[in-house]
Design an enzyme around this catalytic site. Sequence first.
Site, PDB file in Angstrom:
ATOM      1  N   SER A 197       1.047  -1.338   0.032  1.00 35.19           N
ATOM      2  CA  SER A 197      -0.032  -0.040   0.075  1.00 35.19           C
ATOM      3  C   SER A 197       0.823   1.249  -0.078  1.00 35.19           C
ATOM      4  O   SER A 197       2.094   1.189   0.619  1.00 35.19           O
ATOM      5  CB  SER A 197      -0.819  -0.144   1.217  1.00 35.19           C
ATOM      6  OG  SER A 197      -1.448   1.360   1.138  1.00 35.19           O
TER       7      SER A 197
ATOM      8  N   TYR B  22      -2.166  -0.355  11.026  1.00 34.48           N
ATOM      9  CA  TYR B  22      -2.037  -0.385   9.490  1.00 34.48           C
ATOM     10  C   TYR B  22      -1.050  -0.268   8.618  1.00 34.48           C
ATOM     11  O   TYR B  22      -0.413  -0.968   7.904  1.00 34.48           O
ATOM     12  CB  TYR B  22      -3.617  -0.063   8.904  1.00 34.48           C
ATOM     13  CG  TYR B  22      -3.749  -0.285   7.377  1.00 34.48           C
ATOM     14  CD1 TYR B  22      -4.220  -1.819   7.101  1.00 34.48           C
ATOM     15  CD2 TYR B  22      -3.378   0.456   6.540  1.00 34.48           C
ATOM     16  CE1 TYR B  22      -4.151  -2.138   5.620  1.00 34.48           C
ATOM     17  CE2 TYR B  22      -3.391   0.476   5.051  1.00 34.48           C
ATOM     18  CZ  TYR B  22      -3.853  -0.946   4.754  1.00 34.48           C
ATOM     19  OH  TYR B  22      -4.044  -1.268   3.533  1.00 34.48           O
TER      20      TYR B  22
END
Length: 261
Positions: free
Chosen positions: A137, A150
């Site tokens: 990501s 995260y």
Amino acid sequence: MGNRKLAVVTGASSGIGKALAKLCAKDGYDLAIVADEPAIEQAAEALQSHGVSVDAVEADLASEDGADKLIAKIGDRDVDLLFLNAGRGLGRGFVDQDWSEARRVIDTNITGTVYLAHKLGRKMVERGRGRILFTGSIAGFMPGTFQAVYNGTKAFIDSFAIAMRHELKDSGVSVTVLMPGATQTRFFERADMMDTEVGTQEKDNPANVAKDGYDALMAGEEQVVSGWKNKMQVAAAHVTPAGTLAEQHREMAEPGSAKEG
């Protein structure tokens, strides 16, 4: 399962994973797909319409037992394409989170992912061929204020995938990392982030993100940032102090930051 080549896709019940599995099916790959919810069975039925064999596994990849369930389903078959896409998010401040939920994010995004990469990657190396795609990501490039765990896990995956690629550069096994930005999936709903700016803003289409990742994998590329806005964000992140990035992240991820109207 038949004698066609095999693709394995984790987190394939929805979003980017489901779109990746569809691309594999269209290219004639048999599939082993896994997710931690019963919807994986419906995904398998839809994929079988492409005339390929699909094995669905409902398992929690946060645990080695869940990953082993997938490995057992694959059995002795050679894995040609491995999409390590399963991921989990969690919003709000770290000390306010339930520890078991924070731990599950780490175990899904890192432990289960790396365990499968080790077990199935080793078999690919022994055979001298295979392709692996990690879904990282752009979150890995910035400290994730109100998404700290995260973003930390994605920083690990972004780094780990490229290191693994370079370790295996002469093995016949290629490793690629896909780095999406905010994508229109159930991620933000599951992460309890629907009252945040990033949770409510317009997002990228998962089919487009999957296509970028699939094409990069097949071309043997090292990494791909999906979407021009995300490419610009990554370029800016490389020259922006970490504290500034952390405050920028606060503006999109702080609870209650959703724009009205």
